[in-house]
Motif scaffolding. Structure first.
Motif, mmCIF file in Angstrom:
data_model
loop_
_atom_site.group_PDB
_atom_site.id
_atom_site.type_symbol
_atom_site.label_atom_id
_atom_site.label_comp_id
_atom_site.label_asym_id
_atom_site.label_seq_id
_atom_site.Cartn_x
_atom_site.Cartn_y
_atom_site.Cartn_z
ATOM 1 N N SER A 19 0.830 -1.207 0.000
ATOM 2 C CA SER A 19 0.000 0.000 0.000
ATOM 3 C C SER A 19 0.865 1.258 0.000
ATOM 4 C CB SER A 19 -0.905 0.018 1.232
ATOM 5 O OG SER A 19 -1.576 1.256 1.337
ATOM 6 N N VAL A 20 0.409 2.247 -0.772
ATOM 7 C CA VAL A 20 1.044 3.565 -0.742
ATOM 8 C C VAL A 20 -0.006 4.637 -0.424
ATOM 9 C CG1 VAL A 20 3.067 3.107 -2.169
ATOM 10 C CG2 VAL A 20 0.887 3.627 -3.282
ATOM 11 N N ASP A 21 -1.050 4.232 0.283
ATOM 12 C CA ASP A 21 -2.062 5.200 0.704
ATOM 13 C C ASP A 21 -1.409 6.299 1.537
ATOM 14 O OD1 ASP A 21 -3.730 3.397 -0.463
ATOM 15 O OD2 ASP A 21 -4.933 2.960 1.321
ATOM 16 N N GLY A 22 -1.670 7.544 1.188
ATOM 17 C CA GLY A 22 -1.147 8.671 1.946
ATOM 18 C C GLY A 22 0.311 8.986 1.700
ATOM 19 N N VAL A 23 0.975 8.250 0.820
ATOM 20 C CA VAL A 23 2.395 8.502 0.527
ATOM 21 C C VAL A 23 2.533 9.801 -0.260
ATOM 22 C CG1 VAL A 23 4.343 7.698 -0.872
ATOM 23 C CG2 VAL A 23 3.151 6.112 0.651
ATOM 24 N N ARG A 24 3.582 10.532 0.024
ATOM 25 C CA ARG A 24 3.869 11.760 -0.709
ATOM 26 C C ARG A 24 5.009 11.492 -1.685
ATOM 27 N NH1 ARG A 24 2.357 17.014 0.101
ATOM 28 N NH2 ARG A 24 3.769 18.664 -0.612
ATOM 29 N N ALA A 25 4.624 11.187 -2.931
ATOM 30 C CA ALA A 25 5.610 10.963 -3.975
ATOM 31 C C ALA A 25 6.107 12.301 -4.501
ATOM 32 C CB ALA A 25 5.003 10.130 -5.093
ATOM 33 N N PRO A 81 0.951 13.817 -4.011
ATOM 34 C CA PRO A 81 0.385 13.097 -2.859
ATOM 35 C C PRO A 81 -0.610 12.026 -3.292
ATOM 36 C CG PRO A 81 -0.600 15.291 -3.072
ATOM 37 C CD PRO A 81 0.478 15.210 -4.104
ATOM 38 N N PHE A 82 -0.502 10.859 -2.689
ATOM 39 C CA PHE A 82 -1.436 9.770 -2.943
ATOM 40 C C PHE A 82 -2.595 9.860 -1.945
ATOM 41 C CE2 PHE A 82 1.646 8.388 -5.765
ATOM 42 C CZ PHE A 82 1.306 7.204 -6.389
ATOM 43 N N PRO A 123 -9.294 5.164 5.968
ATOM 44 C CA PRO A 123 -8.238 4.323 6.570
ATOM 45 C C PRO A 123 -8.589 2.847 6.604
ATOM 46 C CG PRO A 123 -9.381 5.618 8.250
ATOM 47 C CD PRO A 123 -9.851 6.127 6.931
ATOM 48 N N THR A 124 -9.867 2.506 6.389
ATOM 49 C CA THR A 124 -10.278 1.098 6.424
ATOM 50 C C THR A 124 -10.233 0.444 5.045
ATOM 51 O OG1 THR A 124 -12.643 1.565 6.075
ATOM 52 C CG2 THR A 124 -11.814 1.652 8.337
ATOM 53 N N VAL A 125 -9.930 1.233 4.019
ATOM 54 C CA VAL A 125 -9.944 0.719 2.646
ATOM 55 C C VAL A 125 -8.589 0.946 2.000
ATOM 56 C CG1 VAL A 125 -10.976 0.961 0.347
ATOM 57 C CG2 VAL A 125 -12.417 1.148 2.388
ATOM 58 N N GLY A 126 -8.034 -0.099 1.396
ATOM 59 C CA GLY A 126 -6.804 0.056 0.628
ATOM 60 C C GLY A 126 -7.108 0.713 -0.709
ATOM 61 N N GLU A 127 -6.494 1.855 -0.977
ATOM 62 C CA GLU A 127 -6.835 2.623 -2.177
ATOM 63 C C GLU A 127 -5.751 2.596 -3.238
ATOM 64 O OE1 GLU A 127 -8.041 6.577 -0.849
ATOM 65 O OE2 GLU A 127 -8.714 5.674 1.023
ATOM 66 N N VAL A 160 -1.069 1.075 -9.297
ATOM 67 C CA VAL A 160 -2.393 0.923 -9.879
ATOM 68 C C VAL A 160 -3.238 2.147 -9.529
ATOM 69 C CG1 VAL A 160 -3.419 -0.310 -7.914
ATOM 70 C CG2 VAL A 160 -4.294 -0.713 -10.241
ATOM 71 N N TYR A 161 -4.171 2.489 -10.391
ATOM 72 C CA TYR A 161 -4.950 3.712 -10.204
ATOM 73 C C TYR A 161 -6.242 3.598 -11.001
ATOM 74 C CZ TYR A 161 -2.409 4.302 -14.577
ATOM 75 O OH TYR A 161 -1.856 4.075 -15.806
ATOM 76 N N ASN A 162 -7.169 4.508 -10.703
ATOM 77 C CA ASN A 162 -8.344 4.663 -11.557
ATOM 78 C C ASN A 162 -8.439 6.121 -11.986
ATOM 79 O OD1 ASN A 162 -10.066 6.234 -9.684
ATOM 80 N ND2 ASN A 162 -10.205 4.335 -8.500
ATOM 81 N N GLN A 163 -9.358 6.431 -12.865
ATOM 82 C CA GLN A 163 -9.401 7.747 -13.484
ATOM 83 C C GLN A 163 -9.779 8.866 -12.528
ATOM 84 O OE1 GLN A 163 -12.918 6.379 -15.962
ATOM 85 N NE2 GLN A 163 -13.426 8.545 -15.781
ATOM 86 N N HIS A 164 -10.317 8.533 -11.355
ATOM 87 C CA HIS A 164 -10.773 9.567 -10.427
ATOM 88 C C HIS A 164 -9.753 9.897 -9.341
ATOM 89 C CE1 HIS A 164 -14.689 9.182 -12.288
ATOM 90 N NE2 HIS A 164 -14.692 7.886 -12.027
ATOM 91 N N GLN A 165 -8.753 9.061 -9.140
ATOM 92 C CA GLN A 165 -7.811 9.283 -8.049
ATOM 93 C C GLN A 165 -6.895 10.465 -8.337
ATOM 94 O OE1 GLN A 165 -6.469 5.076 -7.855
ATOM 95 N NE2 GLN A 165 -6.913 5.242 -5.662
ATOM 96 N N GLN A 166 -6.637 11.242 -7.297
ATOM 97 C CA GLN A 166 -5.868 12.469 -7.478
ATOM 98 C C GLN A 166 -4.483 12.194 -8.040
ATOM 99 O OE1 GLN A 166 -5.889 16.025 -4.679
ATOM 100 N NE2 GLN A 166 -3.867 15.198 -4.223
ATOM 101 N N GLN A 167 -3.825 11.136 -7.598
ATOM 102 C CA GLN A 167 -2.471 10.881 -8.076
ATOM 103 C C GLN A 167 -2.451 10.660 -9.590
ATOM 104 O OE1 GLN A 167 -3.942 9.273 -5.536
ATOM 105 N NE2 GLN A 167 -3.710 7.045 -5.645
#
Length: 676
Positions: free
Chosen positions: A149-155, A174-175, A180-184, A232-239
């Motif tokens: 998981s890289v949830d909340g990581v600042r790349a 920022p990712f 916090p209960t879901v892996g994004e 991995v990502y989807n079209q709506h994620q900020q990263q």
């Protein structure tokens, strides 16, 4: 910053071998191929290739999709990828997007055909999401890397990334970590493999190490170039939204049809008026047909001169202009009730040039059917024959024309062609009024209205209403009947909690609602702690999605606790922290947004109908499109069209619209875009 489309100049032998042509098929020692401005997207049903396809759609870029999961799909071979046109070799695609670095079975002839095509025409390949492995230019993560998981990581964008395709970003990527209960987000972080010609463009810290691992990088090998993406990502994620532009610029070398910008506009409705206030005891808004109590004294919310000063100061600090949708009768009534005085109107008129202004009708009347409020919810009144009773053409026209005359007399800088009706009324409102008031189109024609505000949550697409074209507006979940944060939270709790928690139960009846609450928010902290971050993220998501549609709030939100500003500043300040100065927020007025949306619709229709042809030969890009359709393109700075500089500067390139005239348009690229 150099962002080039690499187009090879091929020898006769190479052409013959690549295209399967018979000996003697070419007639010159060297010949520059034609490269079509179209992307090949090979998908496997996963979210990453779907996200890139969505980015191409939004920008107005043509692409061909081959779905590997579908029976009967085209076979990717040399004939599918290239041919000849008028004796000139043609590469049908300027870039290739794959689900990973090699999505085909071992020994696949299709992968071999793609590799040969990419080498022959120097066509780049994007690996939308791939495992870090030597075949992609990276070490396996087990060798000092990371997978997880890289949830909340600042790349961060690397120095090479800033010099290359991601120079429009300030540095931070920022990712998201919204729950916090879901892996994004999941990623592989790794260093380049030994001996690999690999340049990382975006990296992140490796947990438990002082080293960093690549998330996006370029791998050069075997005469080919790949953009290797290991998260991995989807079209709506900020990263992804932050990096999407760079992915497109890398794969096209900064030469492509379509364009992408980051837009934000905010309409403030009901200016000069006073909005009814939410009652925290009744859990409704006195004045509404379903909220009556003789013991409740009205307590309306209206801006003050100090609120106007704050709005002007805020605009100056953010370099941003609000659009004020006004109701002139509210000032007239206020003066009648206050001995001719209206300090708010005097202040707004004195500062009128600080804002843009939109006609919002004179009294904010409901312009649809005649409402029968003897029942809850209301219904459309009918005559003895059972026909719907409508507000008349003259009544609607008076609402428009009288407000326009009032605004002109006050010196407001108006555009006469813009109109937002009260509650977007006159247009269909489900379930009570499933069709437009037939008199609305006539009244719009009477008043030369060209652009009509609509509610994007009801109608997301533009449409015609008589002579006018709609401009869908995003509603912000900052309520019209709240001037104080505690009121906003109380109403929010009522709407989005269960009946057992004292709420309305809307979420129980409509479980797909995305803003439902597990428990009521604290009225003291819930606004800044929950609502502001959520609304900021939603609005910023629109900004990053190349979506020019305006957002709308109400004048009540600029009064009292001024609850709109934390959200608006959150969007603008958050944006400024992410993007370089050459990639500003584009803040358009309503008619310009309408034109942008209208052009996009016509352009997409032309692409869909096969009416657009575009290709590059050497340093000339030729585009053919149906006459009357505006052509949109993104090209390097210094590109000319008919000897004149093309486009407007944005994000390190230039882009814009130009009308098709029935003859081919020839863009001349600058020397900086020379082939490598």
């Amino acid at each position: 910053m150099k962002r080039t489309l690499r187009t090879a100049v091929l020898t006769v032998g190479a052409l013959i071998a690549a295209l399967g042509l018979p000996a003697g098929a070419a007639h010159a020692d060297t010949i520059a191929p034609r490269v079509d401005l179209r992307v090949l997207v090979v998908s496997d049903g996963g979210p990453s290739t779907a996200a890139i396809a969505a980015e191409l759609d939004a920008a107005g870029m043509p692409y061909t999709e081959v779905d590997l999961t579908q029976a009967g799909r085209p076979v990717i071979d040399a004939g599918f990828l290239a041919d000849t046109v008028d004796g000139r070799p043609r590469a049908r695609f300027q870039a290739v997007v794959l689900p990973d670095d090699d999505p085909f079975p071992a020994g696949s002839a299709e992968m071999a055909a793609l590799a040969a095509y990419e080498r022959t025409y120097a066509v780049p390949q994007v690996d939308a999401y791939t495992y870090a492995r030597p075949e992609a230019g990276l070490q396996y993560p087990v060798y000092g890397g990371y997978s997880g998981s890289v949830d909340g990581v600042r790349a961060s964008v690397t120095a090479a990334g800033k010099e290359g395709p991601f120079g429009y970003l300030d540095g931070a990527v920022p990712f998201e970590d919204n729950d916090p209960t879901v892996g994004e987000s999941y990623a592989y972080l790794s260093a380049p493999a030994a001996g690999a010609d690999f340049t990382s463009y975006v990296d992140a810290p490796i947990p438990g190490s002082t080293n960093r691992g690549s998330l996006v990088g370029e791998y050069r090998h075997d005469g080919r170039r790949e953009l290797v993406v290991t998260f991995v990502y989807n079209q709506h994620q900020q990263q992804f939204r932050l990096l999407a532009r760079g992915i497109v610029e890398w794969m096209t070398g900064g030469v492509h049809l379509g364009a992408s910008r980051n837009y934000f506009a905010v309409h403030v409705d009901d200016v000069f008026a006073a909005d009814d206030r939410w009652n925290t005891t009744l859990n409704c808004t006195p004045g509404d047909v379903d909220c009556t109590d003789p013991n409740v004294t009205p307590d309306p919310i209206r801006m003050t001169p100090a609120d106007v000063d704050h709005a002007v100061s805020w605009q100056d600090s953010e370099n941003f202009t609000l659009d004020f949708a006004y109701n002139g009768a509210s000032s007239v009534d206020h003066r009648e009730d206050n001995g001719g005085a209206d300090e708010l109107a005097d202040k707004l008129v004195a500062d009128r040039d600080a804002f843009r202004w939109i006609n919002h009708t004179y009294t904010h009347a409901f312009l649809g059917c005649v409402q029968d409020t003897t029942v809850v919810p209301w219904r459309c009144a009918t005559d003895a024959a059972g026909s719907t009773q409508w507000m008349s053409r003259n009544e609607i026209s008076d609402e428009i024309a009288t407000n326009r005359a009032w605004g002109l007399a006050a010196g407001l800088p108006l555009d006469d062609g813009e109109l937002v009706t009260g509650e977007h009324s006159g247009m269909k409102v489900l379930p009570q009024q499933p069709e437009d008031n037939p008199n609305l189109a006539l009244a719009l024609d009477d008043n030369d209205i060209a652009w009509l505000g609509s509610d994007n949550s009801r109608e997301g697409a533009q449409r015609r209403v008589g002579p006018a074209t709609t401009v869908p507006r995003h509603p912000m979940n900052v309520f019209y009947n709240a001037g104080r944060a505690a009121e906003q939270v109380d109403e929010y709790n009522w709407i989005y909690t269960s009946r057992a928690q004292g709420g309305s139960g809307i979420c129980e009846d409509n479980p797909a609602t995305t803003t439902c609450l597990a428990a009521p928010l604290d009225t003291a902290t819930g606004y800044t702690g929950h609502i502001v971050p959520l609304e900021t993220r939603i609005a910023l998501g629109h900004v990053l999605a190349n979506d020019p549609k305006p957002h709308f709030i109400h004048q009540s939100n600029l009064a009292e606790d001024r609850i709109a500003y934390p959200v608006l500043s959150g969007v603008l300040d958050g944006y400024a922290a992410l993007f370089a100065e050459d990639t500003p927020v584009v803040n358009l007025r309503m008619k310009d947004i309408g034109v942008e949306l209208q052009r996009r619709a016509a352009w997409r229709a032309a692409l869909r109908d096969g009416g657009v042809t575009a290709y590059r030969v050497g340093d000339t890009v030729t585009v053919e499109a149906p006459e009357g359709v505006a052509v949109t393109a993104t090209v390097p700075t210094g590109t000319t069209l008919a000897g004149t500089a093309f486009g407007e500067a944005y994000a390190g390139a230039v882009s814009g619209w130009t009308p098709a005239t029935g003859t081919p348009l020839a863009f001349t690229l600058p020397a900086s875009a020379a082939h490598d």
